[in-house]
Design an enzyme around this catalytic site. Structure first.
Site, mmCIF file in Angstrom:
data_model
loop_
_atom_site.group_PDB
_atom_site.id
_atom_site.type_symbol
_atom_site.label_atom_id
_atom_site.label_comp_id
_atom_site.label_asym_id
_atom_site.label_seq_id
_atom_site.Cartn_x
_atom_site.Cartn_y
_atom_site.Cartn_z
ATOM 1 N N TYR A 1 0.992 -1.300 -0.051
ATOM 2 C CA TYR A 1 0.112 -0.101 0.077
ATOM 3 C C TYR A 1 1.033 1.161 -0.144
ATOM 4 O O TYR A 1 1.930 1.390 0.596
ATOM 5 C CB TYR A 1 -0.917 0.039 1.260
ATOM 6 N N ASP B 1 9.339 2.716 0.125
ATOM 7 C CA ASP B 1 8.258 3.433 0.821
ATOM 8 C C ASP B 1 8.145 2.899 2.401
ATOM 9 O O ASP B 1 7.856 1.808 2.627
ATOM 10 C CB ASP B 1 6.932 2.996 0.128
ATOM 11 N N LYS C 1 3.927 8.656 9.210
ATOM 12 C CA LYS C 1 3.791 7.993 10.433
ATOM 13 C C LYS C 1 4.905 8.222 11.489
ATOM 14 O O LYS C 1 4.702 9.445 12.098
ATOM 15 C CB LYS C 1 3.559 6.390 10.316
HETATM 16 C C1 PLP Z 1 0.149 4.664 5.645
HETATM 17 C C2 PLP Z 1 0.965 4.206 4.532
HETATM 18 C C3 PLP Z 1 0.799 5.294 3.348
HETATM 19 C C4 PLP Z 1 0.002 6.309 3.597
HETATM 20 O O1 PLP Z 1 0.349 7.310 4.296
HETATM 21 P P1 PLP Z 1 -1.041 8.494 4.658
HETATM 22 O O2 PLP Z 1 -0.293 9.320 5.707
HETATM 23 O O3 PLP Z 1 -2.053 7.640 5.517
HETATM 24 O O4 PLP Z 1 -1.297 9.170 3.543
HETATM 25 C C5 PLP Z 1 1.688 5.054 2.515
HETATM 26 N N1 PLP Z 1 2.598 4.035 2.303
HETATM 27 C C6 PLP Z 1 2.706 3.154 3.450
HETATM 28 C C7 PLP Z 1 3.596 2.066 3.477
HETATM 29 C C8 PLP Z 1 1.885 3.351 4.569
HETATM 30 O O5 PLP Z 1 1.885 2.345 5.428
#
Ligand code: PLP
Length: 426
Positions: A144, A239, A267
């Site tokens: 994701y 990511d 995060k």
């Molecule tokens: C949570 C997450 C996102 C999205 O971040 P948001 O702050 O919710 O837009 C993108 N990549 C990864 C791996 C994530 O865990």
């Protein structure tokens, strides 16, 4: 509005917002429940509007590595607030956070702050396309990357590499520019690069996929991805929105020794305030405006209050040997559940995922490896946990988080719950 029954608040919320929530997983539909309304939180505990105290293993889906309302973060935020909370100018709190990070991660020379993980990924993809002059992006099933159009794409059935939108409202042209590959399969990956390599601006991956359960990859797979990217002139984007500053300060790039061309963070970097970042070497990062031709901006980017929260969060982690303490908590959880059958705990340090009915031995590395017992049994586990005052991630595919606010007694309560539930799924 801090008290009241969930039913009443939910009914009111549904009148003014779709599904009563501002992010779909909060509706708790995946666990056949209704939303909980939280009035306040501290340490490892949530306090609901109807007066219940819950031991929290969801922790806002990852940012709260010190638990809720940590005093050092709170003090830094109070201090920043007193100085006003948005200037729209250069200021020194973002400088302090940027320097704190760049000084500690040797392959990162520059970064830019944005407001979310989604934004960080959008910016990284645009940078990669500009730097390579290529249109397409490779992503992996089960990873994701936020909710931008280009990333809400999944593998289509039939033709390998064919991709289709994963949401209504995404134009087919966007899906054509996203290529989807499988995790954990070097041969298929090599074939994918043979076919599409010349057009691929970037390959983006969660180096520790943690948004479809937890799917740790073999280091050899990540190394092969990096080698294929190099051979084909494709940029590698890690990511690390979940893993960054959680799996050690340098995230999975540090843990595996595999350095991506660009990294995205979110995060933990904001300690629970809205912060994301894209980072990498100077030559790439300087393609961003105003230095370079790639446009990117944000009215609230590098908000000083959020910057102060991020810096306090990271500084406390480093100063208090937080990573060693988190790993020790992780080991307690793992040890408490070793040998259990009927339920599997998939774990990587302070990240864990509970899979009811999954066999304890078989590696789980791709969505296709996931047993269908997980979505079938997880709602019962979530509800049993809630009845005991434990708040688990409210979806079978979300990971749980340990924080420095959890103690051995908290871990013991989770272990006991899982030991009691597991026999039903043998
Ligand atoms: C949570 C997450 C996102 C999205 O971040 P948001 O702050 O919710 O837009 C993108 N990549 C990864 C791996 C994530 O865990």
């Amino acid at each position: 509005m801090t008290t009241g029954s969930h039913e009443m608040l939910y009914a009111r919320a549904c009148r003014v917002t779709p599904g009563g929530v501002h992010s779909p997983v909060r509706a708790l539909r995946a666990v056949a429940a209704e939303p909980l309304f939280v009035a306040r939180a501290a340490g490892s505990r949530l306090h609901t509007t109807d007066g219940r105290e819950l031991l929290d293993y969801c922790l806002a889906f990852g940012p709260l590595i010190h638990g809720h309302a940590h005093p050092a973060t709170r003090a830094a935020v109070d201090d920043a607030l007193a100085a006003g909370w948005s200037y729209g100018t250069a200021e020194s709190r973002s400088l302090a956070l940027a320097e704190f990070i760049v000084e500690r991660i040797d392959w990162v020379e520059q970064l830019r702050f944005v407001n979310s993980g989604t934004e960080a990924v959008m910016t990284a993809l645009r940078l990669a396309r500009a730097a390579t002059g290529r249109p397409r992006i490779l992503k992996f099933s089960g990873c994701y990357h936020g909710h931008s159009d280009a990333m809400l794409i999944r593998a289509g059935s039939g033709l390998a590499g064919a991709a289709v939108p994963d949401s209504a409202g995404i134009p087919p042209g966007v899906a054509r520019d996203t290529v989807v590959a499988e995790l954990n399969d070097e041969d298929a990956l090599a074939e994918c690069f043979e076919r599409h390599g010349k057009e691929l601006a970037a390959a983006i991956i969660e180096p520790l996929p943690a948004n479809h359960g937890l799917l740790p990859q073999r280091p050899a797979f990540l190394a092969r991805l990096q080698a294929l990217c190099r051979r084909h002139g494709t940029l590698l984007i890690f990511d690390e929105v979940i893993s960054g500053f959680r799996i050690g300060f340098g995230g999975m790039a540090e843990a595996t020794g595999i350095r991506p061309d660009l990294v995205t963070w979110g995060k933990v970097i904001g300690g629970g305030f809205p912060v994301g970042a894209v980072a990498g070497p100077r030559d790439l990062m300087e393609q961003l405006a105003p230095e370079g031709p790639v446009y990117q901006a944000g009215t609230l980017s590098a908000n000083p209050v959020a910057m102060a929260a991020g810096l306090a969060t990271l500084r406390t982690l480093v100063d208090t040997d937080g990573y060693a303490r988190l790993r020790a908590l992780g080991r307690s959880l793992g040890a408490g559940l070793s040998g259990l059958s009927g339920l599997r705990l998939q774990q990587f340090e302070s990240l864990f995922w509970i899979a009811p009915g999954a066999d304890a031995q078989r590696p789980l590395r791709r969505p296709a490896d996931m047993p269908d017992t997980v979505p079938r049994h997880y709602p019962a586990l979530f509800q049993a946990a809630l009845a005991r005052g434990i708040y688990l991630p409210p979806s079978p595919w979300e990971c749980g988080f340990l924080s420095l606010a959890h103690d051995e007694e908290d871990i013991g309560r989770l272990v006991e719950l899982l030991q009691d539930m597991a026999p039903a799924w043998r």
